[in-house]
Structures are given as structure tokens and as C-alpha cells.
Design a protein around this motif. Structure first.
Motif, PDB file in Angstrom:
ATOM      1  N   ASN A 146     -24.820  -1.714 -54.473  1.00  0.00           N
ATOM      2  CA  ASN A 146     -24.336  -1.461 -56.001  1.00  0.00           C
ATOM      3  C   ASN A 146     -23.041  -1.419 -56.198  1.00  0.00           C
ATOM      4  O   ASN A 146     -22.443  -0.545 -55.576  1.00  0.00           O
ATOM      5  CB  ASN A 146     -25.196  -0.064 -56.316  1.00  0.00           C
ATOM      6  N   VAL A 147     -22.210  -2.370 -56.960  1.00  0.00           N
ATOM      7  CA  VAL A 147     -20.931  -2.290 -57.137  1.00  0.00           C
ATOM      8  C   VAL A 147     -20.872  -1.240 -58.574  1.00  0.00           C
ATOM      9  O   VAL A 147     -21.384  -1.591 -59.594  1.00  0.00           O
ATOM     10  CB  VAL A 147     -20.207  -3.673 -57.477  1.00  0.00           C
ATOM     11  N   LEU A 148     -20.192  -0.100 -58.462  1.00  0.00           N
ATOM     12  CA  LEU A 148     -20.331   0.965 -59.479  1.00  0.00           C
ATOM     13  C   LEU A 148     -19.139   0.884 -60.373  1.00  0.00           C
ATOM     14  O   LEU A 148     -18.917   1.755 -61.465  1.00  0.00           O
ATOM     15  CB  LEU A 148     -20.402   2.291 -58.992  1.00  0.00           C
ATOM     16  N   VAL A 149     -18.038   0.215 -59.994  1.00  0.00           N
ATOM     17  CA  VAL A 149     -16.534   0.189 -60.931  1.00  0.00           C
ATOM     18  C   VAL A 149     -16.295  -0.980 -61.192  1.00  0.00           C
ATOM     19  O   VAL A 149     -16.558  -2.191 -60.689  1.00  0.00           O
ATOM     20  CB  VAL A 149     -15.787   1.068 -60.078  1.00  0.00           C
ATOM     21  N   ASP A 150     -15.277  -1.149 -62.457  1.00  0.00           N
ATOM     22  CA  ASP A 150     -14.828  -2.162 -62.728  1.00  0.00           C
ATOM     23  C   ASP A 150     -13.864  -2.960 -61.470  1.00  0.00           C
ATOM     24  O   ASP A 150     -13.275  -2.087 -60.906  1.00  0.00           O
ATOM     25  CB  ASP A 150     -13.677  -1.735 -63.969  1.00  0.00           C
ATOM     26  N   SER A 151     -13.711  -4.172 -61.305  1.00  0.00           N
ATOM     27  CA  SER A 151     -13.281  -4.737 -60.074  1.00  0.00           C
ATOM     28  C   SER A 151     -11.549  -4.430 -60.215  1.00  0.00           C
ATOM     29  O   SER A 151     -10.972  -4.459 -59.163  1.00  0.00           O
ATOM     30  CB  SER A 151     -13.466  -6.211 -60.013  1.00  0.00           C
ATOM     31  N   GLY A 152     -11.098  -4.328 -61.418  1.00  0.00           N
ATOM     32  CA  GLY A 152      -9.680  -3.916 -61.528  1.00  0.00           C
ATOM     33  C   GLY A 152      -9.372  -2.506 -61.113  1.00  0.00           C
ATOM     34  O   GLY A 152      -8.223  -2.093 -60.990  1.00  0.00           O
ATOM     35  N   ASP A 153     -10.298  -1.337 -60.804  1.00  0.00           N
ATOM     36  CA  ASP A 153     -10.146  -0.362 -60.459  1.00  0.00           C
ATOM     37  C   ASP A 153     -10.129  -0.237 -58.823  1.00  0.00           C
ATOM     38  O   ASP A 153     -10.122   1.049 -58.434  1.00  0.00           O
ATOM     39  CB  ASP A 153     -11.155   0.618 -61.138  1.00  0.00           C
TER      40      ASP A 153
END
Length: 200
Positions: free
Chosen positions: A78-85
Motif C-alpha cells: 500500500n502506497v500511502l503518500v503522494d510520490s512528491g513527499d
């Protein structure tokens, strides 16, 4: 006339049977006889699989899931954050470092795994590394995956005999700003040396 109808009906039945078998074969994913990956279908939970958050401990969660390509289990990232973060950009990963996977120099190996994503255009990558040789990378390849299960394959040739390499399955997608999930199942590394046979 009855004979002609009988023949036409029989041919139609044969055609339908052939079509069903052909379509089934397109979705078939055969297990190789000597898979170098143990528990590649995750039917024993996460036995022999570790995970890593790429120095972003709050960005990923790793779960065993009943959504599966075959059998009862798969694993999911599960990817939980914006890729920019993110502060590192290799991605969350599963690896089979607990396995002992020897490879022979000059031999071609095929990697295959089933994968799907909850969003279109997620990016996954597969890596083969030798941590006993300063994390030497023998192979890596990147793929874009969609929301339906698909089987991906990749080949590599071992450069030299190596006593123990491992596979890493990574998820990192630049530009996706919403949470999403990627599932993996039926992971294999197989000797892809062509087999020859003769018949009398």
C-alpha cells in the motif's frame, strides 16, 4: 438434411470447445519444475519474504491479502503518500533475502510474477542482487501495470557463479498523488535454458 445438420452441429461444438481451451491457455501461468523462489505463491503467508520501506517508514504498508491471481494469498504494497513527499525513490519492496538462490554463470534465467494495481499506470520494478558482492545488481527491469492481473516476465544471464542472489519487487510511481495498492503473486525464477528432446 439431418446428416448435414448433424455434421454442422458437431463442427460447431468442436469449434466452441477449441475456443474455450485456447482462451484458457492464454490465462494459464504454469509453475516451473524447479522454481528457485520458495513460497512464491504466498500460500505460507510471508514466510521467506521481507519488506523494506526505502527509508520512508510512513509511506508504505505491507500486507498479506486474499486478493490473488491463483491460490488463496498474495502480498500487497500500500502506497500511502503522494510520490512528491518521498525522500527516496526506489520504492517500497518485497524481497526474498531469506531464500538461498544460487545461479550459474552463463545460464539464462526467467523471472515471472503476477501483478495488478488499484490504479492504472503504476510502475513496478524487479531487481536481482548479490548482497554478498557489495549489493551487485545482476538485473533490473521496470514495468507499467494496470488494474487487471497480468503475468510479467523478464530474463537475465548470470555473469558468474553466485552462491546466493535475491529478488526485489519494488513499487514506485512518480506523479501519483493518491493512495494506491499493488498486489504480487506467483513469483518464479526458473532456469530458462532451452530443453531439447527427441522422439522416435
Amino acid at each position: 438434411m439431418n446428416l448435414i445438420n448433424f455434421i454442422m452441429k458437431k463442427n460447431l461444438q468442436n469449434y466452441l470447445l477449441f475456443t474455450v481451451l485456447f482462451l484458457a491457455s492464454l490465462n494459464a501461468h504454469t509453475q516451473c519444475a524447479d522454481n528457485l523462489v520458495s513460497n512464491g505463491g504466498f500460500e505460507e503467508g510471508m514466510t521467506n519474504w521481507w519488506n523494506w520501506h526505502d527509508n520512508n517508514p510512513d509511506a508504505y504498508s505491507f500486507v498479506l491479502d486474499t486478493t490473488s491471481f491463483s491460490g488463496d494469498s498474495s502480498v500487497a504494497i500500500n502506497v500511502l503518500v503522494d510520490s512528491g513527499d518521498l525522500t527516496s525513490f526506489q520504492g517500497g519492496e518485497y524481497n526474498n533475502r531469506p531464500d538461498v538462490v544460487p545461479v550459474t554463470g552463463g545460464v539464462t534465467y526467467e523471472i515471472s510474477f503476477a501483478v495488478k494495481s488499484s490504479v492504472p499506470d503504476a510502475e513496478v520494478s524487479v531487481w536481482i542482487k548479490d548482497e554478498n558482492d557489495s549489493w551487485f545488481t545482476l538485473h533490473n527491469e521496470f514495468f507499467t501495470v494496470g488494474t487487471e492481473w497480468q503475468v510479467l516476465t523478464s530474463e537475465f544471464v548470470a555473469d558468474v557463479d553466485r552462491a546466493d542472489v535475491h529478488m526485489e519487487l519494488k513499487v514506485y510511481s512518480e506523479g501519483i498523488s493518491e493512495p494506491y495498492t499493488v498486489w504480487f503473486d506467483d513469483v518464479q525464477i526458473c532456469d530458462a535454458t532451452p530443453k531439447t528432446a527427441t522422439c522416435e
